[in-house]
Design a protein around this motif. Structure first.
Motif, mmCIF file in Angstrom:
data_model
loop_
_atom_site.group_PDB
_atom_site.id
_atom_site.type_symbol
_atom_site.label_atom_id
_atom_site.label_comp_id
_atom_site.label_asym_id
_atom_site.label_seq_id
_atom_site.Cartn_x
_atom_site.Cartn_y
_atom_site.Cartn_z
ATOM 1 N N SER A 55 0.806 -1.268 0.032
ATOM 2 C CA SER A 55 0.021 0.004 0.076
ATOM 3 C C SER A 55 0.871 1.260 0.084
ATOM 4 C CB SER A 55 -1.011 0.019 1.223
ATOM 5 O OG SER A 55 -0.181 0.206 2.313
ATOM 6 N N GLY A 56 1.924 1.178 0.712
ATOM 7 C CA GLY A 56 2.746 2.181 0.705
ATOM 8 C C GLY A 56 3.486 2.714 -0.603
ATOM 9 N N MET A 57 3.912 1.564 -1.172
ATOM 10 C CA MET A 57 4.445 1.501 -2.608
ATOM 11 C C MET A 57 3.447 2.037 -3.362
ATOM 12 S SD MET A 57 6.462 -1.724 -2.974
ATOM 13 C CE MET A 57 6.772 -1.923 -4.698
ATOM 14 N N ALA A 58 2.122 1.781 -3.288
ATOM 15 C CA ALA A 58 1.069 2.135 -4.351
ATOM 16 C C ALA A 58 0.915 3.801 -4.159
ATOM 17 C CB ALA A 58 -0.010 1.630 -3.928
ATOM 18 N N LYS A 59 1.382 4.559 -2.881
ATOM 19 C CA LYS A 59 0.940 5.737 -2.896
ATOM 20 C C LYS A 59 2.189 6.684 -3.140
ATOM 21 C CE LYS A 59 -2.200 4.855 0.894
ATOM 22 N NZ LYS A 59 -2.288 4.969 2.384
ATOM 23 N N VAL A 60 3.470 6.029 -3.282
ATOM 24 C CA VAL A 60 4.425 6.953 -3.802
ATOM 25 C C VAL A 60 4.896 6.924 -5.030
ATOM 26 C CG1 VAL A 60 7.076 7.218 -2.917
ATOM 27 C CG2 VAL A 60 5.283 6.366 -1.359
ATOM 28 N N ARG A 61 5.366 7.792 -5.681
ATOM 29 C CA ARG A 61 5.712 8.080 -7.123
ATOM 30 C C ARG A 61 6.948 7.694 -7.258
ATOM 31 N NH1 ARG A 61 3.717 13.639 -9.774
ATOM 32 N NH2 ARG A 61 4.778 12.654 -11.440
ATOM 33 N N VAL A 62 7.466 7.269 -8.527
ATOM 34 C CA VAL A 62 8.855 7.053 -8.859
ATOM 35 C C VAL A 62 9.658 8.283 -8.526
ATOM 36 C CG1 VAL A 62 10.491 6.295 -10.384
ATOM 37 C CG2 VAL A 62 8.114 5.181 -10.440
ATOM 38 N N THR A 119 12.996 11.030 -8.776
ATOM 39 C CA THR A 119 13.825 11.398 -9.813
ATOM 40 C C THR A 119 14.760 10.694 -9.854
ATOM 41 O OG1 THR A 119 13.384 13.791 -9.266
ATOM 42 C CG2 THR A 119 15.256 13.279 -10.403
ATOM 43 N N THR A 120 15.664 9.930 -9.082
ATOM 44 C CA THR A 120 16.567 9.132 -9.380
ATOM 45 C C THR A 120 15.975 7.889 -10.234
ATOM 46 O OG1 THR A 120 17.749 9.463 -7.217
ATOM 47 C CG2 THR A 120 18.349 7.583 -8.308
ATOM 48 N N GLY A 121 14.890 7.373 -9.755
ATOM 49 C CA GLY A 121 14.357 5.953 -10.378
ATOM 50 C C GLY A 121 14.008 6.407 -11.663
ATOM 51 N N ARG A 122 13.428 7.690 -11.878
ATOM 52 C CA ARG A 122 13.232 7.890 -13.248
ATOM 53 C C ARG A 122 14.368 8.175 -14.379
ATOM 54 N NH1 ARG A 122 9.458 11.442 -10.961
ATOM 55 N NH2 ARG A 122 10.807 13.351 -11.243
ATOM 56 N N LEU A 123 15.514 8.624 -13.681
ATOM 57 C CA LEU A 123 16.884 8.661 -14.483
ATOM 58 C C LEU A 123 17.357 7.299 -14.595
ATOM 59 C CD1 LEU A 123 18.355 11.875 -12.557
ATOM 60 C CD2 LEU A 123 17.627 11.752 -14.979
ATOM 61 N N MET A 163 17.582 5.100 -4.793
ATOM 62 C CA MET A 163 16.276 4.616 -5.313
ATOM 63 C C MET A 163 15.479 4.037 -4.071
ATOM 64 S SD MET A 163 17.398 3.048 -8.940
ATOM 65 C CE MET A 163 16.019 2.345 -9.303
ATOM 66 N N SER A 164 14.193 4.115 -4.064
ATOM 67 C CA SER A 164 13.358 3.459 -3.214
ATOM 68 C C SER A 164 12.908 1.941 -3.724
ATOM 69 C CB SER A 164 12.149 4.066 -2.938
ATOM 70 O OG SER A 164 11.282 4.466 -3.985
ATOM 71 N N GLU A 165 12.137 1.270 -2.858
ATOM 72 C CA GLU A 165 11.778 0.001 -3.394
ATOM 73 C C GLU A 165 10.550 0.235 -4.661
ATOM 74 O OE1 GLU A 165 9.637 -4.110 -1.740
ATOM 75 O OE2 GLU A 165 9.626 -2.387 -0.479
ATOM 76 N N ARG A 166 9.848 1.409 -4.433
ATOM 77 C CA ARG A 166 9.007 1.622 -5.537
ATOM 78 C C ARG A 166 9.726 1.991 -6.849
ATOM 79 N NH1 ARG A 166 3.803 1.258 -7.746
ATOM 80 N NH2 ARG A 166 3.389 3.062 -8.999
ATOM 81 N N ASP A 167 10.836 2.702 -6.928
ATOM 82 C CA ASP A 167 11.803 2.658 -8.042
ATOM 83 C C ASP A 167 12.300 1.423 -8.532
ATOM 84 O OD1 ASP A 167 11.510 5.640 -7.535
ATOM 85 O OD2 ASP A 167 13.333 5.707 -6.360
ATOM 86 N N TYR A 168 12.788 0.630 -7.455
ATOM 87 C CA TYR A 168 13.368 -0.760 -7.934
ATOM 88 C C TYR A 168 12.358 -1.561 -8.719
ATOM 89 C CZ TYR A 168 15.113 -5.203 -6.793
ATOM 90 O OH TYR A 168 15.441 -6.536 -6.749
ATOM 91 N N ILE A 169 11.096 -1.662 -7.992
ATOM 92 C CA ILE A 169 10.100 -2.471 -8.806
ATOM 93 C C ILE A 169 9.578 -1.905 -10.114
ATOM 94 C CG2 ILE A 169 7.677 -3.345 -8.473
ATOM 95 C CD1 ILE A 169 9.810 -4.715 -6.650
ATOM 96 N N ALA A 170 9.527 -0.648 -10.289
ATOM 97 C CA ALA A 170 9.388 0.126 -11.531
ATOM 98 C C ALA A 170 10.455 -0.230 -12.591
ATOM 99 C CB ALA A 170 9.024 1.570 -11.388
ATOM 100 N N ALA A 171 11.686 -0.096 -12.091
ATOM 101 C CA ALA A 171 12.711 -0.432 -13.145
ATOM 102 C C ALA A 171 12.660 -1.949 -13.619
ATOM 103 C CB ALA A 171 13.931 -0.236 -12.564
ATOM 104 N N VAL A 172 12.344 -2.972 -12.633
ATOM 105 C CA VAL A 172 12.248 -4.286 -12.826
ATOM 106 C C VAL A 172 10.887 -4.549 -13.906
ATOM 107 C CG1 VAL A 172 11.947 -6.572 -12.131
ATOM 108 C CG2 VAL A 172 13.553 -5.027 -10.998
ATOM 109 N N ARG A 173 9.909 -3.748 -13.565
ATOM 110 C CA ARG A 173 8.714 -3.825 -14.431
ATOM 111 C C ARG A 173 9.050 -3.538 -15.865
ATOM 112 N NH1 ARG A 173 4.386 -1.739 -9.883
ATOM 113 N NH2 ARG A 173 4.004 -3.721 -9.126
#
Length: 447
Positions: free
Chosen positions: A16-23, A25-29, A132-142
């Motif tokens: 639920s925490g990951m769902a509320k947090v956007r990727v 700047t580091t994750g997008r880069l 990178m956060s866990e959200r960033d990490y999962i987004a990159a893997v996806r």
């Protein structure tokens, strides 16, 4: 300790925490650099060969910005060990390069290229992992897994097309220069301009596609997606025409099946065994469907066995080619001199790696004593990473972190990372994902 907080949080709270947090700047880069690495070959092959320099410059600038952003936003405060190693190492490489320049073993452009190859993407991977956060990490893997799913039909089309087809060659490339598995059967490149880039891409995807199989899947569509990712991986390996890709994917699959049985809780051993049987059946079915590709790669193995000693080839890949010590000296021939970019700058044309063919050979020939130190630091990183990954696997009862670090260990030792532009960037991406998997060892890909 890294990852302790992530391990302690309940899955529902994390999801639920990951769902509320956007990727971030580091994750997008990080994702942007990864996308450029994977897609730049397609642009250069099928749209414009003149895009090479702008694309490489763009991703280098983005990678450098990730490092600067990590410093200015305090990301390294959580990972002080990175600074304690990388700052002295960077100073050592710079000082040694200046010594080589002073003694006439290098030139200023080659030194700059060498600093880029030896340092930039190591810093990039570590800086990205620190920020990178866990959200960033999962987004990159996806994103990586979506690209794998899209890559499979592309390489099947390349495999079934003649070498002269538009999809198999660059705009300015002759048919004679296309790499073949056997007569009239191409070694597929996917979106990359050369076969090794596609092999490196498969190496990065393999542990994450297998990790998806053991990840928690709340819904049926998640199970289907995981099987599709695994199927895409197997298909890509079968039609790649690369012996290294086939051996790596096959070996990692065996390690996954064995590790899944070993790390699974006692009450789930039976389920793990049934899952292993189903996975083997699926892989065997795909091999039967792509029987022509299997026969072609078998012929490739047989032809190669007649012209080279397999054990000698393996030893050379990890330790350097025979006669390496006779061709190297304590000072080195110049940091960066063995890269394809340096060869292009010096000669104005693409050239083979003149100083040495293998990564170990290039490192020692270019850097001399500092090259030997570089190899030693890589081995230390591998041992620490594998130790941490095994610990995480035992904590999470999942083999996934160990698979990532086995792949990263092979990449650090064998990829032409200081010689080839794509491999250099890919290693930075894999290093970042490898450090992140120690912080977030549960692959919450479908949560």
């Amino acid at each position: 300790m890294i990852g302790t907080t992530a391990l302690a949080r309940p899955a529902s709270a994390t999801a639920s925490g990951m769902a509320k947090v956007r990727v971030s700047t580091t994750g997008r880069l990080f994702i942007s650099v990864m996308l450029i690495l994977i897609l730049e070959g397609a642009i250069r092959k099928w749209i414009s060969n003149s895009a090479t320099v702008p694309l490489v410059l763009l991703r280098d600038l983005l990678a450098a910005y990730v490092v600067v952003y990590a410093f200015t936003h305090g990301h390294f405060r959580r990972q002080r060990a990175i600074l304690q190693v990388m700052v002295p190492w960077s100073a050592c490489v710079l000082g040694w390069g200046l010594l080589q320049l002073t003694l006439g073993e290098s030139s200023f452009p080659v030194l700059l290229i060498g600093l880029r190859f030896w340092l930039l993407y190591l810093w990039f991977g570590l800086a990205a992992a620190a920020g990178m956060s866990e959200r960033d990490y999962i987004a990159a893997v996806r994103v990586l897994m979506v690209l794998l799913l899209l890559m499979a039909p592309l390489v099947v089309l390349q495999r079934n097309s003649p070498p002269s087809a538009f999809i198999n060659k660059s705009l300015d490339e002759d048919v004679e220069s296309i790499f073949l598995v056997i007569a009239d059967v191409v070694r597929t490149t996917g979106t990359f301009s050369f076969t090794s880039g596609f092999a490196n891409f498969l190496s990065i995807c393999t542990p994450f596609a297998l990790g998806a199989l053991e990840a928690r899947k709340p819904r049926m569509r998640h199970r289907v997606l995981a099987l599709m990712m695994f199927g895409a991986l197997v298909v890509c390996a079968l039609v790649s025409g690369s012996r290294a890709a086939v051996v790596y994917v096959g070996g990692t699959l065996v390690l996954y099946l064995l590790g899944n049985l070993v790390f699974a809780p006692l009450r789930r051993k039976g389920i793990a065994l049934v899952a292993a049987v189903l996975i083997v059946v699926l892989a065997g079915s795909l091999a039967f469907i792509f029987q022509d590709a299997v026969e072609a790669i078998q012929q490739r193995f047989e032809i190669a066995a007649q012209s080279e000693n397999f054990l000698v080839r393996i030893a050379s890949t990890f330790l350097g080619e025979p006669g390496l010590l006779e061709r190297s000296n304590w000072l080195g021939a110049g940091i960066g001199v063995g890269s394809n970019l340096a060869q292009y700058v010096q000669t104005g044309a693409r050239a083979v790696f003149i100083p040495a063919e293998t990564e170990a050979g290039r490192t020692l020939v270019e850097g001399g004593l500092v090259g030997g130190l570089f190899v030693f630091l890589k081995v230390c990183l591998i041992l620490l990473g594998l130790g941490g990954a095994l610990k995480r696997s035992m904590q999470t009862r999942a083999v996934f972190p160990t698979l990532v670090w086995v792949g990263l260990a092979l990449a650090l030792l064998t990829w032409p990372a200081i010689g080839q532009l794509t491999a250099n960037g890919m290693l930075g991406v894999l290093l970042g994902l490898g450090v992140l998997c120690l912080r977030y060892p549960r692959l919450r890909l479908f949560e």
